[in-house]
Design a protein around this motif. Structure first.
Motif, mmCIF file in Angstrom:
data_model
loop_
_atom_site.group_PDB
_atom_site.id
_atom_site.type_symbol
_atom_site.label_atom_id
_atom_site.label_comp_id
_atom_site.label_asym_id
_atom_site.label_seq_id
_atom_site.Cartn_x
_atom_site.Cartn_y
_atom_site.Cartn_z
ATOM 1 N N LEU A 154 0.805 -1.224 0.000
ATOM 2 C CA LEU A 154 0.000 0.000 0.000
ATOM 3 C C LEU A 154 0.838 1.274 0.000
ATOM 4 O O LEU A 154 0.347 2.340 -0.409
ATOM 5 C CB LEU A 154 -0.945 0.003 1.212
ATOM 6 C CG LEU A 154 -2.115 -0.985 1.140
ATOM 7 C CD1 LEU A 154 -2.843 -1.043 2.477
ATOM 8 C CD2 LEU A 154 -3.089 -0.579 0.031
ATOM 9 N N THR A 155 2.076 1.197 0.434
ATOM 10 C CA THR A 155 2.926 2.388 0.466
ATOM 11 C C THR A 155 3.877 2.468 -0.727
ATOM 12 O O THR A 155 4.734 3.364 -0.773
ATOM 13 C CB THR A 155 3.750 2.416 1.768
ATOM 14 O OG1 THR A 155 4.547 1.224 1.853
ATOM 15 C CG2 THR A 155 2.833 2.500 2.984
ATOM 16 N N MET A 156 3.748 1.583 -1.695
ATOM 17 C CA MET A 156 4.615 1.652 -2.880
ATOM 18 C C MET A 156 4.387 2.963 -3.631
ATOM 19 O O MET A 156 3.250 3.340 -3.904
ATOM 20 C CB MET A 156 4.326 0.484 -3.827
ATOM 21 C CG MET A 156 4.817 -0.861 -3.358
ATOM 22 S SD MET A 156 4.192 -2.187 -4.427
ATOM 23 C CE MET A 156 4.925 -1.740 -6.005
ATOM 24 N N PRO A 157 5.457 3.676 -4.005
ATOM 25 C CA PRO A 157 5.289 4.913 -4.777
ATOM 26 C C PRO A 157 4.860 4.607 -6.207
ATOM 27 O O PRO A 157 5.008 3.479 -6.692
ATOM 28 C CB PRO A 157 6.684 5.541 -4.732
ATOM 29 C CG PRO A 157 7.607 4.392 -4.523
ATOM 30 C CD PRO A 157 6.859 3.398 -3.680
ATOM 31 N N PRO A 158 4.326 5.601 -6.918
ATOM 32 C CA PRO A 158 3.816 5.358 -8.269
ATOM 33 C C PRO A 158 4.837 4.768 -9.234
ATOM 34 O O PRO A 158 4.515 3.877 -10.016
ATOM 35 C CB PRO A 158 3.356 6.753 -8.721
ATOM 36 C CG PRO A 158 3.019 7.469 -7.457
ATOM 37 C CD PRO A 158 4.007 6.967 -6.448
ATOM 38 N N ARG A 159 6.095 5.256 -9.217
ATOM 39 C CA ARG A 159 7.088 4.743 -10.162
ATOM 40 C C ARG A 159 7.340 3.254 -9.942
ATOM 41 O O ARG A 159 7.381 2.461 -10.884
ATOM 42 C CB ARG A 159 8.393 5.523 -10.009
ATOM 43 C CG ARG A 159 9.549 5.117 -10.897
ATOM 44 C CD ARG A 159 9.377 5.576 -12.341
ATOM 45 N NE ARG A 159 8.695 4.595 -13.183
ATOM 46 C CZ ARG A 159 7.752 4.893 -14.074
ATOM 47 N NH1 ARG A 159 7.383 6.139 -14.256
ATOM 48 N NH2 ARG A 159 7.170 3.957 -14.788
ATOM 49 N N LEU A 160 7.495 2.851 -8.687
ATOM 50 C CA LEU A 160 7.708 1.440 -8.379
ATOM 51 C C LEU A 160 6.464 0.622 -8.709
ATOM 52 O O LEU A 160 6.557 -0.505 -9.207
ATOM 53 C CB LEU A 160 8.086 1.270 -6.911
ATOM 54 C CG LEU A 160 8.407 -0.151 -6.443
ATOM 55 C CD1 LEU A 160 9.586 -0.724 -7.223
ATOM 56 C CD2 LEU A 160 8.701 -0.167 -4.942
ATOM 57 N N THR A 161 5.293 1.189 -8.453
ATOM 58 C CA THR A 161 4.037 0.513 -8.788
ATOM 59 C C THR A 161 3.974 0.225 -10.283
ATOM 60 O O THR A 161 3.623 -0.883 -10.708
ATOM 61 C CB THR A 161 2.847 1.383 -8.367
ATOM 62 O OG1 THR A 161 2.847 1.539 -6.945
ATOM 63 C CG2 THR A 161 1.527 0.772 -8.809
ATOM 64 N N ALA A 162 4.318 1.219 -11.093
ATOM 65 C CA ALA A 162 4.261 1.053 -12.542
ATOM 66 C C ALA A 162 5.278 0.038 -13.031
ATOM 67 O O ALA A 162 4.950 -0.875 -13.804
ATOM 68 C CB ALA A 162 4.500 2.401 -13.219
ATOM 69 N N ASP A 163 6.515 0.175 -12.563
ATOM 70 C CA ASP A 163 7.581 -0.689 -13.074
ATOM 71 C C ASP A 163 7.358 -2.150 -12.697
ATOM 72 O O ASP A 163 7.543 -3.056 -13.520
ATOM 73 C CB ASP A 163 8.936 -0.223 -12.551
ATOM 74 C CG ASP A 163 9.303 1.166 -13.049
ATOM 75 O OD1 ASP A 163 8.663 1.648 -14.001
ATOM 76 O OD2 ASP A 163 10.219 1.785 -12.465
ATOM 77 N N THR A 164 6.947 -2.388 -11.459
ATOM 78 C CA THR A 164 6.702 -3.767 -11.049
ATOM 79 C C THR A 164 5.451 -4.322 -11.714
ATOM 80 O O THR A 164 5.383 -5.519 -12.035
ATOM 81 C CB THR A 164 6.590 -3.875 -9.519
ATOM 82 O OG1 THR A 164 5.585 -2.968 -9.035
ATOM 83 C CG2 THR A 164 7.913 -3.549 -8.848
ATOM 84 N N GLY A 165 4.457 -3.459 -11.945
ATOM 85 C CA GLY A 165 3.248 -3.910 -12.624
ATOM 86 C C GLY A 165 3.508 -4.317 -14.062
ATOM 87 O O GLY A 165 3.004 -5.345 -14.539
ATOM 88 N N VAL A 166 4.305 -3.515 -14.779
ATOM 89 C CA VAL A 166 4.656 -3.879 -16.155
ATOM 90 C C VAL A 166 5.542 -5.126 -16.156
ATOM 91 O O VAL A 166 5.450 -5.973 -17.052
ATOM 92 C CB VAL A 166 5.330 -2.698 -16.878
ATOM 93 C CG1 VAL A 166 5.779 -3.122 -18.275
ATOM 94 C CG2 VAL A 166 4.372 -1.512 -16.984
ATOM 95 N N ASP A 167 6.389 -5.251 -15.145
ATOM 96 C CA ASP A 167 7.207 -6.464 -15.010
ATOM 97 C C ASP A 167 6.309 -7.696 -14.914
ATOM 98 O O ASP A 167 6.535 -8.707 -15.595
ATOM 99 C CB ASP A 167 8.084 -6.336 -13.769
ATOM 100 C CG ASP A 167 9.108 -7.456 -13.618
ATOM 101 O OD1 ASP A 167 9.466 -8.082 -14.624
ATOM 102 O OD2 ASP A 167 9.560 -7.685 -12.484
ATOM 103 N N ALA A 168 5.293 -7.628 -14.075
ATOM 104 C CA ALA A 168 4.375 -8.762 -13.934
ATOM 105 C C ALA A 168 3.652 -9.058 -15.244
ATOM 106 O O ALA A 168 3.460 -10.228 -15.614
ATOM 107 C CB ALA A 168 3.367 -8.487 -12.822
#
Length: 386
Positions: free
Chosen positions: A180-194
């Motif tokens: 829940l505390t992941m910042p937007p950049r990390l959220t995006a990068d890990t989401g595209v990774d998945a």
């Protein structure tokens, strides 16, 4: 041909799962877990809470918090020493892909010794290794459910893929609240990774019906949820769905394979210190465009699952729509090019020949629907610079 399927023995998934970690570790018969994590999670208090949970279950935990992003062989020595000092009987990998991969590597080296380059592909590693219990804090790597670890050789800057059941966690505890505390950049990068994991698992030459179902499910979820969670990191429903999709995608590629995106991504991380999820995202649209004609119907299925094409669209149309959709997704979550990320063009061009060589040597490009030549890989690196 029969598919060989491997999964963690135990999986606890959902809000509150991390509170059951002590029960999971004790149930496996372990007493002295070593928590392998990073300084950031220590600073948030999350590690102290985990220690308390384990102690409440009657266990005797210790903490190794010196993991580094994109772990290197040099970073593992202190972890192996920590295992010995604590006389640990299991390892808890707590964090994103880097702490979990570090935990896997430490677990094997603590039992077998040697150097991580001894264990890189094409060698398949079956053990022995200390049992690993994985607790992810990002929704991307899927490492909590995979039989791989990725470690960079400090001497050569090669990012080594190390495969085999020795690296498969015995248990995965997957709690979306930790994201829940992941910042937007990390959220995006890990989401595209998945998403990359899921699509590559589906189009891989090693795909099978088991991995196919999980991959398509993950693709659909990420298509619906990634933009939403990027816009609002406190959206609990979207966080939960993304966490589940990342684990499903991890299981899918662990039982199929990744392909050219990952083969090209690892050298970018090793040589230019770009986070793994981000380097995947930089490559994803261009590599898909390069590959799509070689498995048109498979990419079309991915497009329909993602919501990028209608059910009645022809395979050719749907596959083309997927490439457009990936470009739009990366634009919407603001994925930078290597140029806009700040990598100097001369530095990039100087690294391309060795990056192409290492990409091919990793073996992952051989799983791609269209197997590239070294020249084609160099051309793709040049194309994505920006």
């Amino acid at each position: 041909m029969a598919a060989s399927i491997a999964l963690p023995r135990i999986m606890r998934i959902g809000g509150g799962a991390v509170d059951e970690l002590g029960e999971v570790v004790a149930g496996l018969g372990h007493i002295r877990p070593l928590i392998v994590t990073d300084r950031y999670l220590v600073g948030t208090g999350a590690v102290d809470r985990m220690v308390s949970t384990l102690k409440a279950a009657g266990l005797e935990p210790a903490v190794f918090a010196e993991t580094v992003p994109d772990p290197t062989t040099a970073s593992l020595d202190a972890g192996v020493a920590a295992v010995t000092e604590h006389d640990a009987d299991c390892v808890v990998g707590f964090g994103g892909g880097s702490p979990m991969d570090t935990a896997k590597a430490i677990g094997l080296l603590a039992r077998q010794g040697g150097h991580m380059r001894d264990y890189k592909a094409p060698r398949i590693n079956s053990g022995p290794a200390l049992p690993v219990i994985a607790v992810p804090t990002t929704a991307g790597s899927g490492s909590e459910a995979t039989q791989f670890t990725v470690i960079s050789d400090s001497d050569t800057d090669e990012k080594m893929l190390c495969p085999g059941l020795a690296f498969l966690p015995v248990a995965a505890v997957v709690d979306y609240r930790l994201t829940l505390t992941m910042p937007p950049r990390l959220t995006a990068d890990t989401g595209v990774d998945a998403l990359t994991h899921a699509i590559e698992a589906y189009v891989s030459r090693k795909a099978n019906p088991f991995s196919d179902g999980l991959a398509l499910q993950a693709i659909g979820t990420i298509g619906r949820m990634l933009r939403r969670v990027y816009a609002d990191g406190q959206d609990a429903e979207a966080r939960e769905q993304m966490m589940l999709a990342a684990t499903q995608a991890g299981i899918a590629f662990s039982n199929s394979s990744v392909a050219l995106v990952h083969g090209m991504s690892r050298p970018i991380g090793a040589h230019l210190h770009v986070a793994h999820g981000l380097s995947n995202a930089m490559l994803f649209p261009a590599v898909t465009e390069f590959s799509v004609d070689a498995a048109e119907s498979r990419y079309a299925d991915c497009a329909r699952a993602l919501g990028a094409a209608s059910a009645d669209a022809s395979d050719a149309t749907a596959a083309a729509d997927l490439v457009v959709a990936l470009k739009e997704l990366c634009r919407d979550v603001e994925v930078p090019t290597p140029k806009s990320y700040g990598i100097d063009r001369r530095t990039w061009d100087d690294r391309v020949p060795v990056m192409a060589e290492q990409a091919l040597a990793s073996g992952s490009p051989n799983n791609n629907p269209r197997i590239p030549t070294a020249d084609e890989i160099r051309d793709l690196y040049a194309r994505i610079y920006g």
